[in-house]
Design a protein around this motif. Structure first.
Motif, short mmCIF file in Angstrom:
data_model
loop_
_atom_site.label_atom_id
_atom_site.label_comp_id
_atom_site.label_asym_id
_atom_site.label_seq_id
_atom_site.Cartn_x
_atom_site.Cartn_y
_atom_site.Cartn_z
N UNK A 33 9.44 7.89 -10.22
CA UNK A 33 8.60 8.44 -11.29
C UNK A 33 7.74 7.40 -11.99
N UNK A 34 7.46 6.28 -11.32
CA UNK A 34 6.58 5.26 -11.89
C UNK A 34 5.13 5.71 -11.78
N UNK A 35 4.29 5.23 -12.68
CA UNK A 35 2.86 5.50 -12.64
C UNK A 35 2.19 4.30 -11.99
N UNK A 36 1.73 4.50 -10.75
CA UNK A 36 1.04 3.45 -10.00
C UNK A 36 -0.42 3.81 -9.77
N UNK A 37 -0.98 4.70 -10.58
CA UNK A 37 -2.38 5.08 -10.43
C UNK A 37 -3.26 3.84 -10.52
N UNK A 38 -4.18 3.70 -9.57
CA UNK A 38 -5.15 2.60 -9.54
C UNK A 38 -4.51 1.22 -9.38
N UNK A 39 -3.23 1.14 -9.04
CA UNK A 39 -2.58 -0.16 -8.83
C UNK A 39 -3.02 -0.77 -7.50
N UNK A 40 -2.93 -2.07 -7.40
CA UNK A 40 -3.27 -2.79 -6.17
C UNK A 40 -1.98 -3.25 -5.50
N UNK A 41 -1.60 -2.55 -4.43
CA UNK A 41 -0.40 -2.88 -3.66
C UNK A 41 -0.76 -3.47 -2.30
N UNK A 42 -1.99 -3.93 -2.13
CA UNK A 42 -2.38 -4.49 -0.85
C UNK A 42 -1.48 -5.67 -0.49
N UNK A 43 -1.05 -5.68 0.77
CA UNK A 43 -0.21 -6.73 1.32
C UNK A 43 1.18 -6.81 0.65
N UNK A 44 1.58 -5.79 -0.09
CA UNK A 44 2.88 -5.78 -0.75
C UNK A 44 3.98 -5.35 0.21
N UNK A 45 5.21 -5.75 -0.10
CA UNK A 45 6.38 -5.36 0.68
C UNK A 45 7.17 -4.36 -0.15
N UNK A 46 7.33 -3.15 0.41
CA UNK A 46 8.07 -2.09 -0.26
C UNK A 46 9.29 -1.67 0.56
N UNK A 47 9.84 -2.58 1.32
CA UNK A 47 10.99 -2.28 2.17
C UNK A 47 12.19 -1.90 1.30
N UNK A 48 12.77 -0.75 1.59
CA UNK A 48 13.94 -0.29 0.86
C UNK A 48 13.64 0.19 -0.55
N UNK A 49 12.38 0.26 -0.92
CA UNK A 49 12.01 0.72 -2.27
C UNK A 49 12.10 2.24 -2.36
N UNK A 50 12.38 2.73 -3.57
CA UNK A 50 12.46 4.17 -3.83
C UNK A 50 11.32 4.55 -4.75
N UNK A 51 10.33 5.26 -4.19
CA UNK A 51 9.18 5.71 -4.97
C UNK A 51 9.22 7.22 -5.21
N UNK A 52 10.38 7.82 -5.16
CA UNK A 52 10.51 9.26 -5.34
C UNK A 52 9.73 9.73 -6.57
N UNK A 53 8.85 10.69 -6.35
CA UNK A 53 8.04 11.34 -7.40
C UNK A 53 7.15 10.38 -8.18
N UNK A 54 6.84 9.22 -7.62
CA UNK A 54 5.91 8.30 -8.27
C UNK A 54 4.49 8.87 -8.19
N UNK A 55 3.64 8.47 -9.10
CA UNK A 55 2.25 8.90 -9.13
C UNK A 55 1.40 7.76 -8.61
N UNK A 56 0.76 7.97 -7.45
CA UNK A 56 0.05 6.89 -6.75
C UNK A 56 -1.41 7.24 -6.46
N UNK A 57 -2.06 7.97 -7.33
CA UNK A 57 -3.46 8.31 -7.12
C UNK A 57 -4.31 7.03 -7.10
N UNK A 58 -5.14 6.89 -6.10
CA UNK A 58 -6.10 5.79 -5.95
C UNK A 58 -5.43 4.42 -5.84
#
Length: 117
Positions: A47-72
């Protein structure tokens, strides 16, 4: 000891290359944050707000993004191994992303490995 930043306001934070392994960021506001090259392995981003965040080249292995907001959210070359994207809004794997053993937003399981071209 796990860092607890649940519900923190980190909007527009400048965190490129940050090592946030296992960090609790559930409900955090990361809108517009620069997390390029960050290692968020095992992070709780439910349930994190990641709208407009820059995750380029990031490692999300094993991460839990359930119901996160990731627009743009920028996701080019992101690594998604054993990542939970169940119910994520607006998430799209960018060009060059690596996906393996990941649950997609609609609940589909991607055995992988797969690269997004």
């Amino acid at each position: 000891m796990t860092l607890n930043l649940s519900n923190a306001n980190l909007s527009n934070a400048h965190l490129p290359g940050a090592r946030m392994l296992g960090t609790n960021l559930s409900g955090a506001n990361l809108s517009g944050a620069n997390l390029r090259n960050a290692d968020l392995s095992g992070a709780n981003l439910r349930k994190a707000n990641l709208n407009d965040a820059d995750l380029r080249d990031a490692i999300l292995s094993g991460a839990d993004l359930t119901e996160a907001d990731c627009e743009r959210t920028k996701t080019e070359n992101v690594i998604l191994v054993a990542t939970n994207l169940t119910g994520v809004k607006g998430f799209g794997s960018g060009i060059g992303a690596f996906v393996c053993k990941t649950i997609e937003p609609g609940g589909e399981f991607v055995e992988g490995p797969a690269w997004i071209e």
